[in-house]
Scaffold this motif. Structure first.
Motif, PDB file in Angstrom:
ATOM      1  N   VAL A 185     -30.040   1.368   9.345  1.00 22.28           N
ATOM      2  CA  VAL A 185     -29.034   1.897   8.430  1.00 22.28           C
ATOM      3  C   VAL A 185     -29.712   2.189   7.103  1.00 22.28           C
ATOM      4  O   VAL A 185     -30.672   1.507   6.731  1.00 22.28           O
ATOM      5  CB  VAL A 185     -27.861   0.900   8.269  1.00 22.28           C
ATOM      6  CG1 VAL A 185     -28.271  -0.294   7.416  1.00 22.28           C
ATOM      7  CG2 VAL A 185     -26.632   1.560   7.694  1.00 22.28           C
ATOM      8  N   GLU A 186     -29.266   3.220   6.441  1.00 17.99           N
ATOM      9  CA  GLU A 186     -29.805   3.550   5.124  1.00 17.99           C
ATOM     10  C   GLU A 186     -28.673   3.417   4.106  1.00 17.99           C
ATOM     11  O   GLU A 186     -27.717   4.190   4.151  1.00 17.99           O
ATOM     12  CB  GLU A 186     -30.371   4.978   5.142  1.00 17.99           C
ATOM     13  CG  GLU A 186     -31.187   5.299   3.924  1.00 17.99           C
ATOM     14  CD  GLU A 186     -32.061   6.541   4.097  1.00 17.99           C
ATOM     15  OE1 GLU A 186     -33.258   6.465   3.794  1.00 17.99           O
ATOM     16  OE2 GLU A 186     -31.534   7.587   4.542  1.00 17.99           O
ATOM     17  N   LEU A 209     -28.174   5.517  11.577  1.00 18.76           N
ATOM     18  CA  LEU A 209     -29.001   6.396  12.394  1.00 18.76           C
ATOM     19  C   LEU A 209     -28.415   6.553  13.808  1.00 18.76           C
ATOM     20  O   LEU A 209     -27.978   5.570  14.405  1.00 18.76           O
ATOM     21  CB  LEU A 209     -30.406   5.804  12.454  1.00 18.76           C
ATOM     22  CG  LEU A 209     -31.527   6.696  13.003  1.00 18.76           C
ATOM     23  CD1 LEU A 209     -31.684   7.963  12.196  1.00 18.76           C
ATOM     24  CD2 LEU A 209     -32.845   5.914  13.026  1.00 18.76           C
ATOM     25  N   TYR A 210     -28.444   7.786  14.310  1.00 19.05           N
ATOM     26  CA  TYR A 210     -28.035   8.168  15.676  1.00 19.05           C
ATOM     27  C   TYR A 210     -26.522   8.075  15.910  1.00 19.05           C
ATOM     28  O   TYR A 210     -26.072   8.215  17.050  1.00 19.05           O
ATOM     29  CB  TYR A 210     -28.734   7.323  16.748  1.00 19.05           C
ATOM     30  CG  TYR A 210     -30.235   7.279  16.634  1.00 19.05           C
ATOM     31  CD1 TYR A 210     -30.967   8.432  16.381  1.00 19.05           C
ATOM     32  CD2 TYR A 210     -30.927   6.077  16.781  1.00 19.05           C
ATOM     33  CE1 TYR A 210     -32.348   8.389  16.265  1.00 19.05           C
ATOM     34  CE2 TYR A 210     -32.299   6.023  16.675  1.00 19.05           C
ATOM     35  CZ  TYR A 210     -33.014   7.178  16.415  1.00 19.05           C
ATOM     36  OH  TYR A 210     -34.380   7.121  16.301  1.00 19.05           O
ATOM     37  N   VAL A 211     -25.747   7.797  14.869  1.00 22.67           N
ATOM     38  CA  VAL A 211     -24.304   7.649  15.064  1.00 22.67           C
ATOM     39  C   VAL A 211     -23.596   8.893  14.540  1.00 22.67           C
ATOM     40  O   VAL A 211     -23.933   9.411  13.471  1.00 22.67           O
ATOM     41  CB  VAL A 211     -23.789   6.384  14.336  1.00 22.67           C
ATOM     42  CG1 VAL A 211     -22.269   6.293  14.418  1.00 22.67           C
ATOM     43  CG2 VAL A 211     -24.432   5.136  14.933  1.00 22.67           C
ATOM     44  N   ASP A 212     -22.620   9.362  15.300  1.00 21.43           N
ATOM     45  CA  ASP A 212     -21.814  10.507  14.892  1.00 21.43           C
ATOM     46  C   ASP A 212     -20.794  10.033  13.841  1.00 21.43           C
ATOM     47  O   ASP A 212     -20.027   9.097  14.094  1.00 21.43           O
ATOM     48  CB  ASP A 212     -21.114  11.051  16.143  1.00 21.43           C
ATOM     49  CG  ASP A 212     -20.220  12.233  15.835  1.00 21.43           C
ATOM     50  OD1 ASP A 212     -20.601  13.357  16.177  1.00 21.43           O
ATOM     51  OD2 ASP A 212     -19.140  12.035  15.243  1.00 21.43           O
ATOM     52  N   SER A 263     -21.630  15.953   8.306  1.00 21.99           N
ATOM     53  CA  SER A 263     -21.190  17.334   8.518  1.00 21.99           C
ATOM     54  C   SER A 263     -20.037  17.419   9.512  1.00 21.99           C
ATOM     55  O   SER A 263     -19.136  18.236   9.362  1.00 21.99           O
ATOM     56  CB  SER A 263     -22.364  18.177   9.005  1.00 21.99           C
ATOM     57  OG  SER A 263     -22.927  17.605  10.163  1.00 21.99           O
ATOM     58  N   ARG A 310     -20.896  21.412   7.406  1.00 16.64           N
ATOM     59  CA  ARG A 310     -22.148  21.234   6.670  1.00 16.64           C
ATOM     60  C   ARG A 310     -22.212  19.788   6.183  1.00 16.64           C
ATOM     61  O   ARG A 310     -21.182  19.198   5.869  1.00 16.64           O
ATOM     62  CB  ARG A 310     -22.214  22.172   5.446  1.00 16.64           C
ATOM     63  CG  ARG A 310     -22.457  23.633   5.787  1.00 16.64           C
ATOM     64  CD  ARG A 310     -22.952  24.383   4.571  1.00 16.64           C
ATOM     65  NE  ARG A 310     -24.253  23.902   4.147  1.00 16.64           N
ATOM     66  CZ  ARG A 310     -25.408  24.342   4.636  1.00 16.64           C
ATOM     67  NH1 ARG A 310     -25.405  25.282   5.551  1.00 16.64           N
ATOM     68  NH2 ARG A 310     -26.552  23.862   4.219  1.00 16.64           N
ATOM     69  N   PRO A 311     -23.412  19.228   6.111  1.00 18.02           N
ATOM     70  CA  PRO A 311     -23.498  17.868   5.572  1.00 18.02           C
ATOM     71  C   PRO A 311     -23.181  17.879   4.082  1.00 18.02           C
ATOM     72  O   PRO A 311     -23.235  18.934   3.441  1.00 18.02           O
ATOM     73  CB  PRO A 311     -24.959  17.489   5.812  1.00 18.02           C
ATOM     74  CG  PRO A 311     -25.692  18.782   5.865  1.00 18.02           C
ATOM     75  CD  PRO A 311     -24.728  19.790   6.436  1.00 18.02           C
ATOM     76  N   VAL A 332     -31.425  12.090   1.865  1.00 13.46           N
ATOM     77  CA  VAL A 332     -31.155  10.895   2.676  1.00 13.46           C
ATOM     78  C   VAL A 332     -30.397  11.291   3.938  1.00 13.46           C
ATOM     79  O   VAL A 332     -29.809  12.374   4.012  1.00 13.46           O
ATOM     80  CB  VAL A 332     -30.355   9.828   1.888  1.00 13.46           C
ATOM     81  CG1 VAL A 332     -31.162   9.335   0.695  1.00 13.46           C
ATOM     82  CG2 VAL A 332     -29.004  10.360   1.450  1.00 13.46           C
ATOM     83  N   LEU A 333     -30.440  10.384   4.902  1.00 15.79           N
ATOM     84  CA  LEU A 333     -29.797  10.618   6.192  1.00 15.79           C
ATOM     85  C   LEU A 333     -28.329  11.002   5.975  1.00 15.79           C
ATOM     86  O   LEU A 333     -27.618  10.337   5.226  1.00 15.79           O
ATOM     87  CB  LEU A 333     -29.884   9.322   7.008  1.00 15.79           C
ATOM     88  CG  LEU A 333     -29.654   9.425   8.497  1.00 15.79           C
ATOM     89  CD1 LEU A 333     -30.766  10.224   9.145  1.00 15.79           C
ATOM     90  CD2 LEU A 333     -29.584   8.018   9.111  1.00 15.79           C
ATOM     91  N   SER A 334     -27.883  12.077   6.646  1.00 16.45           N
ATOM     92  CA  SER A 334     -26.504  12.528   6.410  1.00 16.45           C
ATOM     93  C   SER A 334     -25.572  12.205   7.562  1.00 16.45           C
ATOM     94  O   SER A 334     -24.362  12.176   7.388  1.00 16.45           O
ATOM     95  CB  SER A 334     -26.490  14.031   6.121  1.00 16.45           C
ATOM     96  OG  SER A 334     -26.586  14.773   7.314  1.00 16.45           O
ATOM     97  N   HIS A 335     -26.130  11.962   8.757  1.00 14.88           N
ATOM     98  CA  HIS A 335     -25.183  11.669   9.849  1.00 14.88           C
ATOM     99  C   HIS A 335     -24.845  10.175   9.866  1.00 14.88           C
ATOM    100  O   HIS A 335     -25.522   9.373   9.235  1.00 14.88           O
ATOM    101  CB  HIS A 335     -25.718  12.168  11.201  1.00 14.88           C
ATOM    102  CG  HIS A 335     -26.934  11.456  11.710  1.00 14.88           C
ATOM    103  ND1 HIS A 335     -28.154  12.072  11.845  1.00 14.88           N
ATOM    104  CD2 HIS A 335     -27.117  10.182  12.113  1.00 14.88           C
ATOM    105  CE1 HIS A 335     -29.028  11.198  12.314  1.00 14.88           C
ATOM    106  NE2 HIS A 335     -28.425  10.046  12.484  1.00 14.88           N
TER     107      HIS A 335
END
Lengths: 383, 74
Positions: free
Chosen positions: A282-283, A301-304, A324, A331-332, A341-344
């Motif tokens: 996680v970030e 990470l990897y999570v919708d 997004s 869009r994110p 940084v990670l957007s998803h």
């Protein structure tokens, strides 16, 4: 069993403050007439409007005639940007703004550039802090009519160096517009700005009330068709009962702001550290120190993001997301993008006066399992 | 910045986080030093692929259009 609901999206709209409810109900009976008419009930409405303006102005430390009520925070932001540019069109057609402004500011900027104007975007670092050197270069460029800086990020909570940014603007003779939607009613707004906006529903006022403050001596010209109400700054009749409720709750929120910040800051610290420690990959984003007291954002990470929002909702947690898949444009979030940084898998948690330690504990207890289940369903465990 | 890739991963039309998941599955199967080109047109991929490289200590080489290049560092 449906779990009890925990509302964690105060940055979108805080639950109505009890003082706002009380004032709203009283003003519905007493403040329905048009304050611009000359009969008795209209004069009563005028008194209520004047008192609301006095109260809001006093809370913000400005003059009453510098403050106008608008029909929303968005309208206030549009007015600030377009009016600030219009008032200074002889100086030039350049708008300088940070990369992490609210979409209302960016949409106004898009209208400005579509009409032939120029917008210069100033980057932020990975924590979401304004690049002051780039800001200085942009603001001291030629033809700058207005500079816009969000006081604190509505998405990641990072508080911006408003005073330093304002000093640069003052040296360059460029007015600074500050979007203080997440700060007003929670912490003092740093000085040095020329135009400020805020939104009542962020501090527990009713929806549909914004504040537009234009300091004396600022060149600002209404971008709207002429209308005499609200010093000619914002057309249309104000929703007086809502305005009265907004002003009353602003005063109450500001009076409690320091105590609330002292209560919520450690709860957000707890979320920041526990999420980072107990949810793998996680970030947790945004500045851990210079930040809003009530708001924290993280990406899994990897999570919708949409799936995470729905899974949290099924467990009774209301949060928002900058991913997004949760936006209408697909869009994110431009804020997460600007920070790199990670957007998803993104979640924003924002607390309010009704948020308890128990709410936070239940969220922290359930989140790791919810994320683990989603990852197991997606077959991404161990990646 | 856009070295000839050793392999191409076609994630066009996929929504995030799917391109990042595909990258995470494939890259460790390539030898250290190999370059993977991920084709992804979801706008979030341009943000999330570099972020993944940072979190996983892999080398992000850059993006041109919908092509994102990653080199396996470890």
């Amino acid at each position: 069993m449906i779990p009890s609901s925990v509302y964690l999206d105060a940055a979108t709209a805080a639950p109505l403050h009890p003082v706002a409810r009380q004032a709203l109900l009283a003003a519905l009976d007493d403040g329905w007439a048009d304050p611009d008419r000359l009969y008795t009930s209209a004069r009563r409405a005028r008194q209520l409007l004047d008192a609301a303006r006095e109260a809001a102005a006093q809370t913000l430390g400005v003059r009453p005639d510098e403050l106008s009520f608008t029909s929303s925070g968005t309208t206030a932001a549009h007015s600030a940007v377009l009016g600030g540019l219009r008032g200074r069109r002889r100086a030039g057609a350049v708008l300088v703004h940070s990369a992490i402004e609210h979409s209302a500011v960016l949409h106004a900027a898009q209208q400005h550039t579509a009409g032939g104007g120029t917008a210069v975007e100033v980057p932020v670092d990975r924590l979401g802090r304004l690049d002051l050197d780039a800001w200085s270069t942009a603001v001291t460029g030629s033809g700058v009519a207005l500079a816009a800086l969000i006081a604190a990020s509505h998405e990641v909570g990072t508080v911006q160096p408003v005073e330093a940014a304002a000093a640069v603007c003052a040296d360059a003779g460029v007015p600074l517009y500050v979007d203080a939607a997440q700060m007003v009613g929670r912490m003092p707004v740093p000085p040095g700005w020329s135009v400020l906006t805020a939104s009542a529903r962020k501090w527990g006022g009713p929806p549909g009330v914004g504040l537009l403050v234009v300091r004396k001596g600022t060149r600002w010209e209404s971008p709207w068709p002429a209308d005499e109400r609200e010093s000619g700054r914002t057309p249309g009749t104000v929703n007086l009962p809502a305005v009265v409720a907004a002003a009353a709750s602003l005063r109450a929120a500001a009076a409690d702001a320091a105590a609330e910040a002292a209560r919520l800051t450690p709860l957000v610290d707890r979320i920041r550290s526990r999420v980072a420690a107990e949810v793998p990959d996680v970030e947790v984003v945004g500045d851990p120190e210079r930040r809003l007291p009530h708001l924290v954002t993280f990406s899994c990470l990897y999570v919708d993001g949409e799936a995470l929002l729905h899974a949290l909702d099924r467990r009774g947690f209301a949060v928002s997301s900058g991913s997004s898949c949760t936006s209408s444009t697909l869009r994110p979030s431009h804020v997460l993008e600007a920070m790199g940084v990670l957007s998803h898998g993104n979640v924003r948690v924002s607390l309010h006066a009704g948020s308890t330690e128990a709410d936070v504990e239940r969220f922290l207890a359930e989140l790791p399992g919810i994320v683990a289940d989603l990852r197991a369903e997606a077959g991404v465990v161990g990646l | 910045m856009t070295a000839e890739p050793d392999e191409v991963l076609d994630c066009l039309g996929q929504r995030c986080p799917l391109p990042v998941i595909a990258l995470a599955r494939r890259l460790p199967a390539l030898p250290v030093g190999a370059v993977l080109r991920v084709l992804a047109d979801d706008p979030a991929a341009a943000v999330d692929i570099p972020a993944w490289c940072r979190m996983r200590d892999q080398e992000f080489l850059g993006t041109s259009g919908t092509a994102h290049h990653v080199r396996r560092r470890q």
